[in-house]
Design a protein around this motif. Structure first.
Motif, mmCIF file in Angstrom:
data_model
loop_
_atom_site.group_PDB
_atom_site.id
_atom_site.type_symbol
_atom_site.label_atom_id
_atom_site.label_comp_id
_atom_site.label_asym_id
_atom_site.label_seq_id
_atom_site.Cartn_x
_atom_site.Cartn_y
_atom_site.Cartn_z
ATOM 1 N N ARG A 17 0.981 -1.378 -0.119
ATOM 2 C CA ARG A 17 -0.166 0.120 0.110
ATOM 3 C C ARG A 17 1.047 1.306 -0.091
ATOM 4 N NH1 ARG A 17 -4.091 -0.913 4.811
ATOM 5 N NH2 ARG A 17 -5.066 1.093 4.112
ATOM 6 N N VAL A 18 2.126 1.270 0.636
ATOM 7 C CA VAL A 18 2.958 2.492 0.752
ATOM 8 C C VAL A 18 3.584 2.529 -0.936
ATOM 9 C CG1 VAL A 18 5.239 3.165 1.427
ATOM 10 C CG2 VAL A 18 3.557 2.145 3.156
ATOM 11 N N ARG A 19 3.902 1.301 -1.498
ATOM 12 C CA ARG A 19 4.311 1.562 -2.756
ATOM 13 C C ARG A 19 3.401 2.194 -3.781
ATOM 14 N NH1 ARG A 19 6.489 -4.349 -1.933
ATOM 15 N NH2 ARG A 19 8.671 -3.983 -1.193
ATOM 16 N N ALA A 20 1.998 1.805 -3.370
ATOM 17 C CA ALA A 20 1.148 2.532 -4.364
ATOM 18 C C ALA A 20 0.737 3.953 -4.163
ATOM 19 C CB ALA A 20 -0.251 1.599 -4.248
ATOM 20 N N LEU A 21 1.442 4.294 -3.158
ATOM 21 C CA LEU A 21 0.890 6.041 -2.961
ATOM 22 C C LEU A 21 1.422 6.896 -4.075
ATOM 23 C CD1 LEU A 21 2.169 6.324 1.044
ATOM 24 C CD2 LEU A 21 -0.376 6.204 -0.053
ATOM 25 N N PRO A 22 2.358 6.798 -4.833
ATOM 26 C CA PRO A 22 2.744 7.687 -6.028
ATOM 27 C C PRO A 22 1.443 7.910 -6.869
ATOM 28 C CG PRO A 22 4.576 6.310 -5.629
ATOM 29 C CD PRO A 22 3.586 5.595 -4.510
ATOM 30 N N GLU A 23 0.571 6.744 -6.910
ATOM 31 C CA GLU A 23 -0.567 6.919 -7.839
ATOM 32 C C GLU A 23 -1.497 7.839 -7.506
ATOM 33 O OE1 GLU A 23 0.273 2.209 -8.208
ATOM 34 O OE2 GLU A 23 -1.732 2.864 -7.881
ATOM 35 N N ARG A 24 -1.515 7.928 -6.029
ATOM 36 C CA ARG A 24 -2.492 8.784 -5.501
ATOM 37 C C ARG A 24 -1.974 10.213 -4.737
ATOM 38 N NH1 ARG A 24 -6.057 5.366 -1.619
ATOM 39 N NH2 ARG A 24 -7.258 7.418 -1.661
ATOM 40 N N ILE A 25 -0.751 10.390 -4.628
ATOM 41 C CA ILE A 25 -0.414 11.532 -4.250
ATOM 42 C C ILE A 25 0.947 12.077 -5.257
ATOM 43 C CG2 ILE A 25 1.104 12.499 -2.042
ATOM 44 C CD1 ILE A 25 0.137 10.345 -0.644
ATOM 45 N N PRO A 26 0.307 13.280 -5.753
ATOM 46 C CA PRO A 26 1.131 13.960 -7.047
ATOM 47 C C PRO A 26 2.353 14.389 -6.414
ATOM 48 C CG PRO A 26 -1.075 15.131 -6.433
ATOM 49 C CD PRO A 26 -1.145 14.105 -5.602
ATOM 50 N N GLN A 27 2.618 15.004 -5.241
ATOM 51 C CA GLN A 27 3.680 15.622 -4.773
ATOM 52 C C GLN A 27 4.996 14.563 -4.644
ATOM 53 O OE1 GLN A 27 0.893 15.911 -3.197
ATOM 54 N NE2 GLN A 27 0.463 18.016 -2.793
ATOM 55 N N LEU A 28 4.555 13.111 -4.723
ATOM 56 C CA LEU A 28 5.536 12.364 -4.689
ATOM 57 C C LEU A 28 6.359 12.034 -5.951
ATOM 58 C CD1 LEU A 28 4.187 9.242 -2.729
ATOM 59 C CD2 LEU A 28 6.272 10.309 -2.256
ATOM 60 N N ARG A 29 7.599 12.323 -6.128
ATOM 61 C CA ARG A 29 8.398 12.140 -7.372
ATOM 62 C C ARG A 29 8.896 10.824 -7.525
ATOM 63 N NH1 ARG A 29 10.666 16.424 -9.875
ATOM 64 N NH2 ARG A 29 10.862 14.594 -11.490
ATOM 65 N N SER A 30 9.187 10.266 -6.378
ATOM 66 C CA SER A 30 9.587 8.746 -6.694
ATOM 67 C C SER A 30 9.280 8.294 -5.189
ATOM 68 C CB SER A 30 11.073 8.608 -7.009
ATOM 69 O OG SER A 30 11.769 9.163 -6.118
ATOM 70 N N ALA B 282 4.997 17.470 3.821
ATOM 71 C CA ALA B 282 3.946 17.784 4.740
ATOM 72 C C ALA B 282 2.461 17.397 3.954
ATOM 73 C CB ALA B 282 3.776 19.222 5.328
ATOM 74 N N ALA B 283 2.537 17.890 2.699
ATOM 75 C CA ALA B 283 1.429 17.567 1.902
ATOM 76 C C ALA B 283 1.126 15.929 1.847
ATOM 77 C CB ALA B 283 1.341 18.072 0.719
ATOM 78 N N TYR B 284 2.469 15.316 1.683
ATOM 79 C CA TYR B 284 2.369 13.797 1.818
ATOM 80 C C TYR B 284 1.821 13.217 3.012
ATOM 81 C CZ TYR B 284 5.058 9.432 2.166
ATOM 82 O OH TYR B 284 5.396 8.076 2.532
ATOM 83 N N THR B 285 2.414 13.754 4.029
ATOM 84 C CA THR B 285 2.165 13.169 5.274
ATOM 85 C C THR B 285 0.667 13.315 5.675
ATOM 86 O OG1 THR B 285 4.620 13.933 6.045
ATOM 87 C CG2 THR B 285 2.965 13.492 7.846
ATOM 88 N N ASP B 286 0.015 14.478 5.317
ATOM 89 C CA ASP B 286 -1.097 14.697 5.774
ATOM 90 C C ASP B 286 -2.273 14.163 4.928
ATOM 91 O OD1 ASP B 286 -0.356 15.868 7.905
ATOM 92 O OD2 ASP B 286 -0.479 17.818 6.890
ATOM 93 N N HIS B 287 -1.782 13.662 3.733
ATOM 94 C CA HIS B 287 -2.748 13.058 2.636
ATOM 95 C C HIS B 287 -3.694 11.888 2.952
ATOM 96 C CE1 HIS B 287 -4.098 11.421 -1.225
ATOM 97 N NE2 HIS B 287 -3.791 12.647 -1.934
ATOM 98 N N PRO B 288 -4.755 12.199 2.573
ATOM 99 C CA PRO B 288 -6.032 10.909 3.070
ATOM 100 C C PRO B 288 -5.396 9.604 2.796
ATOM 101 C CG PRO B 288 -6.832 12.612 1.579
ATOM 102 C CD PRO B 288 -5.488 12.969 1.976
ATOM 103 N N ALA B 289 -4.739 9.565 1.691
ATOM 104 C CA ALA B 289 -4.195 7.963 1.079
ATOM 105 C C ALA B 289 -3.163 7.558 2.020
ATOM 106 C CB ALA B 289 -3.655 7.985 -0.339
ATOM 107 N N HIS B 290 -2.387 8.617 2.827
ATOM 108 C CA HIS B 290 -1.106 8.391 3.529
ATOM 109 C C HIS B 290 -1.559 8.068 5.085
ATOM 110 C CE1 HIS B 290 2.990 9.493 4.989
ATOM 111 N NE2 HIS B 290 2.980 7.832 5.052
ATOM 112 N N ARG B 291 -2.643 8.675 5.677
ATOM 113 C CA ARG B 291 -3.044 8.672 6.955
ATOM 114 C C ARG B 291 -3.320 7.304 7.602
ATOM 115 N NH1 ARG B 291 -1.818 11.924 10.593
ATOM 116 N NH2 ARG B 291 -1.216 13.979 9.740
ATOM 117 N N PRO B 292 -3.957 6.453 6.874
ATOM 118 C CA PRO B 292 -4.290 5.219 7.404
ATOM 119 C C PRO B 292 -3.051 4.539 7.653
ATOM 120 C CG PRO B 292 -5.807 5.677 5.504
ATOM 121 C CD PRO B 292 -4.731 6.591 5.553
ATOM 122 N N LEU B 293 -1.835 4.499 6.520
ATOM 123 C CA LEU B 293 -0.878 3.848 6.546
ATOM 124 C C LEU B 293 -0.004 4.287 7.960
ATOM 125 C CD1 LEU B 293 0.011 3.580 2.892
ATOM 126 C CD2 LEU B 293 -1.310 1.913 4.298
#
Lengths: 101, 101
Positions: free
Chosen positions: B22-35, B64-75
């Motif tokens: 689920r962590v590896r899938a985060l780039p698909e949901r969080i645009p700020q993630l470059r890799s 900070a945007a990544y840390t607070d993103h709803p896709a990241h919070r549950p992880l």
């Protein structure tokens, strides 16, 4: 490929001096190093440690060659003396983009 | 660019289940993630912890945007409950090769 990640938490009052510059220069001397990035923490969060090294290798054996390399040994002595705690994780990553067919 | 590195030492008996996938899938949901690369330790040295996440961003605000993103919070909730210790370092790295002029 293998990504070798090391985090360092320095003892109070420890000054690493040019340790990071010397770590960044290692790719020039250790052929097994496919890439290396290193730097001091710039965020300062509660759980933040002080410095990180992230180095990529083709295979796990290359990490041992890097660890035991004469150019690396003196830097291990410095960080070993200066660190309150050192943590590392070596994990598998996909090939670098420039290596993919 | 900013490299965000997080190491995890799990509590005895904790099974992260599909957390890493689920962590590896985060780039698909969080645009700020470059890799983002993540994985379990494969070396098992004395100082080895259990898992690492290495994520690159264009700037510190994006972390900070990544840390607070709803896709990241549950992880974060899963790793926060399962970890004996978590350490992180955020440090500056050169632009990715594909971004350099």
């Amino acid at each position: 490929m293998i990504r070798h990640v090391v985090l360092f938490r320095w003892r109070a009052g420890f000054d690493p001096g040019d340790w990071l510059e010397r770590v960044r220069a290692l790719p020039e001397r250790i052929p097994q190093l496919r890439s290396l990035d290193a730097g001091p923490d710039v965020l300062g969060a509660d759980r933040s440690w002080d410095a990180a090294v992230v180095a990529d290798f083709d295979r796990l054996d290359d990490v041992a060659a890097y660890t035991d390399h004469p150019a690396h040994r003196p830097l291990i002595a410095i960080s070993g003396a200066g660190a309150e705690q050192i943590a590392s994780v070596d994990f598998e990553i996909p090939d670098h983009p420039e290596d993919q067919p």
